[in-house]
Design a protein around this motif. Structure first.
Motif, PDB file in Angstrom:
ATOM      1  N   UNK A 169       3.179  72.009  55.091  1.00 26.18           N
ATOM      2  CA  UNK A 169       3.000  70.649  55.309  1.00 26.18           C
ATOM      3  C   UNK A 169       1.832  70.255  55.836  1.00 26.18           C
ATOM      4  N   UNK A 170       1.710  68.852  55.574  1.00 27.15           N
ATOM      5  CA  UNK A 170       0.603  68.297  56.230  1.00 27.15           C
ATOM      6  C   UNK A 170       0.956  67.167  57.414  1.00 27.15           C
ATOM      7  N   UNK A 171       0.182  67.050  58.454  1.00 33.04           N
ATOM      8  CA  UNK A 171       0.704  66.000  59.331  1.00 33.04           C
ATOM      9  C   UNK A 171       0.571  64.756  58.779  1.00 33.04           C
ATOM     10  N   UNK A 172       1.492  63.886  58.937  1.00 30.34           N
ATOM     11  CA  UNK A 172       1.539  62.583  58.314  1.00 30.34           C
ATOM     12  C   UNK A 172       0.367  61.752  58.255  1.00 30.34           C
ATOM     13  N   UNK A 173      -0.417  61.535  59.422  1.00 28.02           N
ATOM     14  CA  UNK A 173      -1.618  60.808  59.497  1.00 28.02           C
ATOM     15  C   UNK A 173      -2.554  61.552  58.623  1.00 28.02           C
ATOM     16  N   UNK A 174      -2.764  62.820  58.719  1.00 30.49           N
ATOM     17  CA  UNK A 174      -3.669  63.385  58.069  1.00 30.49           C
ATOM     18  C   UNK A 174      -3.497  63.090  56.565  1.00 30.49           C
ATOM     19  N   UNK A 175      -2.118  63.363  56.033  1.00 32.52           N
ATOM     20  CA  UNK A 175      -1.786  63.053  54.829  1.00 32.52           C
ATOM     21  C   UNK A 175      -2.087  61.643  54.250  1.00 32.52           C
ATOM     22  N   UNK A 176      -2.063  60.718  54.956  1.00 33.69           N
ATOM     23  CA  UNK A 176      -2.175  59.461  54.539  1.00 33.69           C
ATOM     24  C   UNK A 176      -3.774  59.132  54.493  1.00 33.69           C
ATOM     25  N   UNK A 177      -4.418  59.715  55.276  1.00 32.70           N
ATOM     26  CA  UNK A 177      -5.913  59.950  55.177  1.00 32.70           C
ATOM     27  C   UNK A 177      -6.317  60.684  53.781  1.00 32.70           C
ATOM     28  N   UNK A 178      -5.687  61.575  53.703  1.00 35.79           N
ATOM     29  CA  UNK A 178      -5.965  62.263  52.373  1.00 35.79           C
ATOM     30  C   UNK A 178      -5.734  61.572  51.058  1.00 35.79           C
ATOM     31  N   UNK A 179      -4.580  60.983  51.170  1.00 39.91           N
ATOM     32  CA  UNK A 179      -4.198  59.982  49.932  1.00 39.91           C
ATOM     33  C   UNK A 179      -5.313  58.838  49.790  1.00 39.91           C
ATOM     34  N   UNK A 180      -5.613  58.091  51.185  1.00 40.49           N
ATOM     35  CA  UNK A 180      -6.582  57.139  51.183  1.00 40.49           C
ATOM     36  C   UNK A 180      -7.889  57.662  50.430  1.00 40.49           C
ATOM     37  N   UNK A 181      -8.475  58.685  50.808  1.00 38.85           N
ATOM     38  CA  UNK A 181      -9.560  59.434  50.324  1.00 38.85           C
ATOM     39  C   UNK A 181      -9.772  59.690  48.775  1.00 38.85           C
TER      40      UNK A 181
END
Length: 215
Positions: A169-181
């Motif tokens: 899995x991916x840490x939630x905050x890092x995941x949201x940054x990934x989606x934004x990017x």
């Protein structure tokens, strides 16, 4: 007839059509659909990430804003054209992640089968395919906090450079940054498709409690 093998097996439990074809013919049949989905709805079409991104962004926003006391399951039903768009928006099954020098024609060539390809539509569009974004809330010595995991079927599919949490899995905050990017890389689909209708929206709305999330 190869499609009849699949449909009849689902309906009746078996099909005599399945025994007609040699293994090489089944591999060619699989590759035909890889070609079709790659160039129509996958990385071979530069519109694909823009078309899949509204679902990814809206669904991810639900994961980031809900709490453990909120609704546990959100269901989105779509036809088989949607999963490849979601895969490309998320950056999954992308051969360029595994090979430094990759171009579209070398991934899915039209004159031979690339047996080493990552893009295999049978992996993410089997009969009754499922894609899930799963939020994990962990409290342990090793992991503490919220994480997001992508499940294709029932198997975890790690995101590129975003799999440091439990169970790939991916840490939630890092995941949201990934989606934004990822979202920043692509135009919204109304611009990408060159629509002339001013009423066309690039917003996907979810109803949740008393709010409407506009993404």
């Amino acid at each position: 007839m190869q499609e009849l093998c699949g449909y009849e097996t689902i309906i009746r439990g078996n099909s005599r059509f399945c025994g007609i074809f040699a293994p090489e013919e089944w591999l060619s049949f699989e590759y035909y659909f890889d070609i079709r989905y790659y160039y129509e709805l996958g990385y071979g079409n530069n519109l694909s990430p823009s078309l899949g991104m509204p679902w990814v962004v809206a669904s991810s926003a639900l994961l980031s804003r809900t709490s453990v006391n909120d609704q546990h399951l959100y269901i989105s039903v779509a036809h088989r054209q949607m999963p490849p768009l979601i895969m490309t928006a998320l950056g999954l099954y992308n051969d360029s992640e595994y090979h430094s020098t990759v171009n579209i024609n070398s991934v899915i060539p039209l004159d031979k089968i690339n047996y080493q390809r990552v893009w295999k539509s049978s992996d993410f569009i089997p009969f009754l395919s499922q894609i899930a974004l799963e939020r994990l809330n962990c409290k342990s010595a090793a992991y503490n906090g919220s994480f997001v995991r992508v499940l294709v079927g029932s198997a975890p599919k790690p995101l590129p450079r975003c799999a440091s949490g439990p169970g790939a899995s991916c840490p939630l905050e890092q995941y949201m940054d990934y989606v934004k990017n990822r979202n920043d890389l692509f135009e919204d689909f109304s611009k990408a498709c060159g629509t002339q209708n001013n009423d066309i929206t690039s917003v996907l709305s979810f109803f949740w409690k008393d709010d409407i999330f506009n993404i």
